[in-house]
Design an enzyme around this catalytic site. Sequence first.
Site, PDB file in Angstrom:
ATOM      1  N   GLU A 279      32.918  17.012  30.671  1.00 49.77           N
ATOM      2  CA  GLU A 279      32.945  18.316  29.827  1.00 49.77           C
ATOM      3  C   GLU A 279      33.332  18.070  28.434  1.00 49.77           C
ATOM      4  OE1 GLU A 279      34.661  20.852  32.731  1.00 49.77           O
ATOM      5  OE2 GLU A 279      32.874  21.552  33.809  1.00 49.77           O
ATOM      6  N   ASP A 358      31.199  22.749  41.944  1.00 49.18           N
ATOM      7  CA  ASP A 358      32.232  22.756  41.553  1.00 49.18           C
ATOM      8  C   ASP A 358      33.254  24.402  41.764  1.00 49.18           C
ATOM      9  OD1 ASP A 358      34.531  23.178  39.276  1.00 49.18           O
ATOM     10  OD2 ASP A 358      33.365  24.086  38.251  1.00 49.18           O
ATOM     11  N   GLU A 386      39.227  29.298  41.059  1.00 47.91           N
ATOM     12  CA  GLU A 386      38.918  29.862  40.111  1.00 47.91           C
ATOM     13  C   GLU A 386      37.373  30.434  40.675  1.00 47.91           C
ATOM     14  OE1 GLU A 386      37.392  26.666  38.332  1.00 47.91           O
ATOM     15  OE2 GLU A 386      36.114  27.274  36.582  1.00 47.91           O
TER      16      GLU A 386
HETATM   17  C1  GCU Z   1      35.014  23.122  36.606  1.00 47.86           C
HETATM   18  C2  GCU Z   1      36.673  24.576  35.706  1.00 47.86           C
HETATM   19  C3  GCU Z   1      37.392  23.432  34.217  1.00 47.86           C
HETATM   20  C4  GCU Z   1      37.667  22.281  34.966  1.00 47.86           C
HETATM   21  C5  GCU Z   1      36.511  21.698  35.423  1.00 47.86           C
HETATM   22  C6  GCU Z   1      37.496  20.351  35.783  1.00 47.86           C
HETATM   23  O1  GCU Z   1      34.349  22.903  36.190  1.00 47.86           O
HETATM   24  O2  GCU Z   1      35.831  26.125  35.074  1.00 47.86           O
HETATM   25  O3  GCU Z   1      38.104  24.369  33.673  1.00 47.86           O
HETATM   26  O4  GCU Z   1      37.834  21.619  33.861  1.00 47.86           O
HETATM   27  O5  GCU Z   1      36.171  22.358  36.454  1.00 47.86           O
HETATM   28  O6  GCU Z   1      37.689  19.905  37.373  1.00 47.86           O
HETATM   29  O7  GCU Z   1      37.566  19.346  35.339  1.00 47.86           O
END
Ligand code: GCU
Length: 670
Positions: A279, A358, A386
């Site tokens: 990400e 996730d 979340e």
């Molecule tokens: C999810 C979450 C993110 C977080 C990511 C992770 O995608 O929405 O906010 O950073 O998990 O676990 O790294």
Amino acid sequence: MPSPRTTAVHPAWLPPGAFAALGGRRVVVAGDGALTSTVAAEVAAATAAHGGSWARLEVGAGTADADLVLTLAEDDPSNDADEGFRFMRDGGSAVVQAPTERGLLYGFFHVVRLGEDAFAGPDTDETHAPAAELRMIDHWDNVDVHPTMGQVERGYSGGSLFYASGRVRDDLSRLDAYARLLAAAGINRIAINNVNVHAREARLLTEDLAGVARIAAAFRPWGIRVHLSVSFASPTLLGGLSSNDPLDPEVAHWWVRAAARVWDLVPDFGGLVVKADSEGQPGPFAYGRTHADGANMLARAVAPYGGLVHWRAFVYDHRQDWRDRSTDRARAAYDHFAPLDGTFDENVVLQVKYGPLDFQAREPVSPVLAAMPATRLALELQVTQEYTGQQQHAVYLGPQWSAILRFRLAGGPEAGDDGTVAGLVAGSGGFAAVSNAGTDELWTGHPFAQANLYAYGRLAWDPLLDPSAILDEWVALTFPDAPVELGEALHAVLDTSWETYEMYTAPLGVGFMVRPGHHYGPDVDGYEYTPWGTYHFADRDGIGVDRTQATGTGYTGQYPAPWSDVYESLGTCPDELLLFFHHVPYSHVLRSGKTVIQHVYDTHSEGVERVEAMIAAWEPVAGLVDPAVAERVAERLAEQLRSAIEWRDQVRTYFFRKSGVPDEKGRRIF
Ligand code: GCU
């Protein structure tokens, strides 16, 4: 929906009343050392509040008059890793004996949990020890307030307990109360910043070390070691180097020096947490290196101090083309990491989310957990909710975690408990989970979400505990003077709340359908045409993701027997995961005898009815709790009902419009 932010401290599961049984007795604390002093201070406060008495003695001194003796063992082998204790009850008095101070601390909280039962009941001599050595809680806190994520990423309980005004808080006194709660639940490690390490937060490793040391000092009396999330790009970001290549000696040397500075200031520092090549976070791929190259380079820098590297397996392509059906995000962690089994250093812990996507309300257990027997693996859970109601909804996750932990993933039936998820990780990399606590006056946005934090700690200590029994413990500690009706109502609200949440949200394991960005509330197509890899593929005929080997992405092949076959076949795939593994017509008949479409219509109605029943169960007892808690619960339950109705109406309407198949019960569709 921000929670109120105050600095007042709610006692959560350690109110004064929870100490009444031991506080009214004659207690001896025997032994030296900082954690023993923590126990002694607890005993002093409890006996002062409840009319008992106490003394601190040498180990082995006469303790004949005491009702409770908390003592280090005489032949202390000084093995700091041993956190176990012996609990003995004999004729109405009790003894906790521990080889280490940590064991004494956990033995003390065992007595608190037992309440009067510590002293009443048949004589006993029991040995207790945690299943896992690593029981970690991770904070996704930013030092600065992030423009889109706020201060705590996916935080639903106010601001950060560690940082304010762009730096480590001057006043860390609240951490003492937090550390005490965590220790009472059995947690022994904490990562104090977000896995997404932004430029400001990267500097915690260098210029903020004095602040990190102050945070570590707050946790130390409670047997909790502090870890930092670090940026893999720290050498360029902080050190002015031209590369972060893990095989470049200069880069490795930069980390060696960084580690030396950290452990110099914080001798019991725990280690580093790394989200790399995920990400948008930097990682070894940029240099053509593997994740083992990256993790091992860091591991060697921290090894001289007994430090750990928690390296996250959450690596996937977040820029995929939604048109491309052959790329499957669920496959990614296994495809990246399974080939690396056996190549990680001993002090690397690969941290694996429980499911391949996730933290959804329902996912199959990650096949990575069975695929890397020669690697230390940690299970990663998400307490912060979340995707399970964001602490607006009452969702007790103990049953979900318990189902994951007990799931027999590896080795077939003959592997027994060793093949369960708990068996695979407990003696290996242990547990990690994203915390749900913040500066909210109640610690958590929903008062009942406190139970999730408590349950996580207890399951990390003993993964085979019954989540309903954990809820009993939490209720007894949190509301020590309440009549039984309160506990009954809390069970009525929470026992099946995970299932309820699943009913009114995404059906049959298909996942997501949430609003992109903040992830709260329904948006069936919200992620459907995005690069994030989380699709449901609903069309006029059917829904679900074909992850079979025969005709789909082949993901089922990542599972060991029998699961690869169980999930591959429509005939054996469990209903609750059907749409995770298969694309089926709406007319497909489930084991329940219902079609998929009718299941969607029915569960979404039932989910809302169950929320109404939760409210009906809670209202008569609301007056039994602190008015501030009651008010918050009432507000959150009202929001849960509103949100559940919104989910119900959007999901049912969406599928009616797609399929044209009417609800056989003729309920209103919009
Ligand atoms: C999810 C979450 C993110 C977080 C990511 C992770 O995608 O929405 O906010 O950073 O998990 O676990 O790294």
